[in-house]
Design an enzyme around this catalytic site. Structure first.
Site, PDB file in Angstrom:
ATOM      1  CB  SER A   8      -0.954  -0.040   1.264  1.00 20.68           C
ATOM      2  OG  SER A   8      -1.587   1.243   1.256  1.00 20.68           O
ATOM      3  CG  HIS A  33      -3.917  -1.426  -1.867  1.00 19.53           C
ATOM      4  ND1 HIS A  33      -5.107  -2.040  -2.258  1.00 19.53           N
ATOM      5  CD2 HIS A  33      -4.379  -0.583  -1.082  1.00 19.53           C
ATOM      6  CE1 HIS A  33      -6.045  -1.892  -1.609  1.00 19.53           C
ATOM      7  NE2 HIS A  33      -5.821  -0.750  -0.839  1.00 19.53           N
ATOM      8  CG  MET A 137     -12.143  -2.279   4.367  1.00 17.31           C
ATOM      9  SD  MET A 137     -10.622  -1.878   3.730  1.00 17.31           S
ATOM     10  CE  MET A 137      -9.623  -1.570   5.183  1.00 17.31           C
ATOM     11  N   GLY A 142      -9.692   3.925   6.765  1.00 17.03           N
ATOM     12  CA  GLY A 142      -9.075   5.369   6.939  1.00 17.03           C
ATOM     13  C   GLY A 142      -7.633   5.576   7.377  1.00 17.03           C
ATOM     14  CG  PHE A 143      -6.558   6.510  10.457  1.00 17.72           C
ATOM     15  CD1 PHE A 143      -5.987   7.619  10.251  1.00 17.72           C
ATOM     16  CD2 PHE A 143      -7.843   6.474  10.589  1.00 17.72           C
ATOM     17  CE1 PHE A 143      -6.667   8.892  10.405  1.00 17.72           C
ATOM     18  CE2 PHE A 143      -8.461   7.618  10.925  1.00 17.72           C
ATOM     19  CZ  PHE A 143      -7.922   8.601  10.556  1.00 17.72           C
ATOM     20  N   GLY A 144      -3.587   3.849   7.976  1.00 19.14           N
ATOM     21  CA  GLY A 144      -2.725   2.591   7.872  1.00 19.14           C
ATOM     22  C   GLY A 144      -2.145   2.347   9.344  1.00 19.14           C
ATOM     23  N   GLY A 145      -1.415   1.201   9.576  1.00 18.92           N
ATOM     24  CA  GLY A 145      -0.926   1.062  10.933  1.00 18.92           C
ATOM     25  C   GLY A 145      -1.616   0.725  11.784  1.00 18.92           C
ATOM     26  CG  ASP A 175      -6.535  -2.660   2.551  1.00 22.96           C
ATOM     27  OD1 ASP A 175      -5.445  -2.499   3.143  1.00 22.96           O
ATOM     28  OD2 ASP A 175      -6.904  -1.728   1.824  1.00 22.96           O
ATOM     29  N   GLY A 176      -5.398  -4.162   5.460  1.00 20.43           N
ATOM     30  CA  GLY A 176      -5.383  -3.693   7.039  1.00 20.43           C
ATOM     31  C   GLY A 176      -4.674  -4.448   8.033  1.00 20.43           C
ATOM     32  N   GLY A 197       0.634  -2.283   4.133  1.00 21.40           N
ATOM     33  CA  GLY A 197       1.181  -0.901   4.136  1.00 21.40           C
ATOM     34  C   GLY A 197       2.497  -0.959   5.246  1.00 21.40           C
TER      35      GLY A 197
HETATM   36  C1  DX5 Z   1      -6.947   1.507   5.073  1.00 21.69           C
HETATM   37  C2  DX5 Z   1      -6.361   1.204   3.711  1.00 21.69           C
HETATM   38  C3  DX5 Z   1      -5.297   0.343   3.688  1.00 21.69           C
HETATM   39  C4  DX5 Z   1      -4.114   0.660   4.471  1.00 21.69           C
HETATM   40  C5  DX5 Z   1      -3.339  -0.495   4.923  1.00 21.69           C
HETATM   41  O1  DX5 Z   1      -7.918   2.393   5.238  1.00 21.69           O
HETATM   42  O2  DX5 Z   1      -7.452   0.842   2.902  1.00 21.69           O
HETATM   43  O3  DX5 Z   1      -4.827  -0.136   2.374  1.00 21.69           O
HETATM   44  O4  DX5 Z   1      -3.068   1.398   3.773  1.00 21.69           O
HETATM   45  O5  DX5 Z   1      -2.007  -0.198   5.917  1.00 21.69           O
HETATM   46  P1  DX5 Z   1      -1.698  -1.079   6.915  1.00 21.69           P
HETATM   47  O6  DX5 Z   1      -1.266  -2.529   6.173  1.00 21.69           O
HETATM   48  O7  DX5 Z   1      -0.527  -0.200   7.625  1.00 21.69           O
HETATM   49  O8  DX5 Z   1      -2.704  -1.588   7.829  1.00 21.69           O
HETATM   50 ZN    ZN Z   2      -6.597  -0.097   1.087  1.00 23.23          ZN
END
Ligand code: DX5
Ligand code: ZN
Length: 216
Positions: A8, A33, A137, A142-145, A175-176, A197
């Site tokens: 990502s 992604h 999901m 909304g956020f990575g990490g 994803d996530g 990500g």
């Molecule tokens: C979250 C995104 C993800 C995110 C994943 O809303 O859709 O694609 O970038 O990041 P990680 O792998 O850090 O959870």
């Molecule tokens: Zn995503």
């Protein structure tokens, strides 16, 4: 097929975006992604068309664009123009989901639908035949990490069952919060594509981390 890895870009260094794109080009990763957030459907804003065009200029792999936006129909043609190969919309953002899927296909992109953690797999029963991908999901978008939600395994198994029964060719993307602990379990449960990500970009050697995830 063996599973695919889609790093990502949200977790990349935006001041060194070309460097990070070249890294993914050189790695064993399969797709890019690309997360688009509008500050309305999700409580965060990421980036839009100019940044996706810039990524496309350097990327040598498939562009997997994940829209976390309301009214995605408005921008389908624009996402095709900036280089999306696969366009995923959220079930929760599309009151006329069947029409949206047809509009994506009409632009000769592959069509995906994403489900939030609270949305059951069964809502896709009547569109599964028309989908190239379902994105589950495994965090709230909304956020990575964020931390991986364990209920995801159950949904992967249910979705694999729905796909098998319907004869759909859809692949399952997660994803996530994906890491080296849950990745092998997700693959065993039936996942085809793993988005990662933070686990990739915050690691010391992203190329090796991608290789590790690819190897499970
Ligand atoms: C979250 C995104 C993800 C995110 C994943 O809303 O859709 O694609 O970038 O990041 P990680 O792998 O850090 O959870
Ligand atoms: Zn995503």
């Amino acid at each position: 097929m063996s599973h695919l890895i889609a790093p990502s870009i949200l977790a990349a260094d935006f001041a060194n975006l070309q460097r990070d794109i070249e890294m993914i080009n050189q790695s064993e990763a399969d797709w890019f992604h690309i997360d688009v957030m509008d500050g309305v459907f999700v409580p965060n804003i990421s980036f839009g068309m100019p940044v996706i065009s810039a990524i496309k200029k350097h990327a040598t792999k498939k562009m997997d664009v994940h829209l976390m936006i309301v009214n995605p129909d408005k921008f389908i043609v624009d996402f095709k123009k900036v280089g999306a190969d696969l366009l995923t919309v959220h079930y929760e953002a599309c009151p006329h989901l069947h029409r949206t899927i047809q509009a994506i296909r009409a632009e000769e992109m592959q069509a995906g639908v994403s489900l939030n953690p609270h949305t059951p797999v069964s809502v896709l029963e009547d569109v599964i035949q028309d989908l190239d991908l379902v994105l589950i999901m495994s965090v709230n978008p909304g956020f990575g990490g964020q931390s991986f939600i364990e209920n995801t395994y159950k949904k992967v198994i249910q979705l694999r069952d729905l796909i098998n029964k319907s004869g759909s060719k859809a692949v399952i993307e997660i994803d996530g919060g994906v890491n080296n602990i849950n990745c092998p379990k997700l693959v065993a449960a039936g996942a085809d594509v793993l988005v990662a990500g933070s686990f990739v970009f915050k690691s010391e050697n992203p190329i090796e981390t991608i290789k590790e995830l690819k190897g499970f």
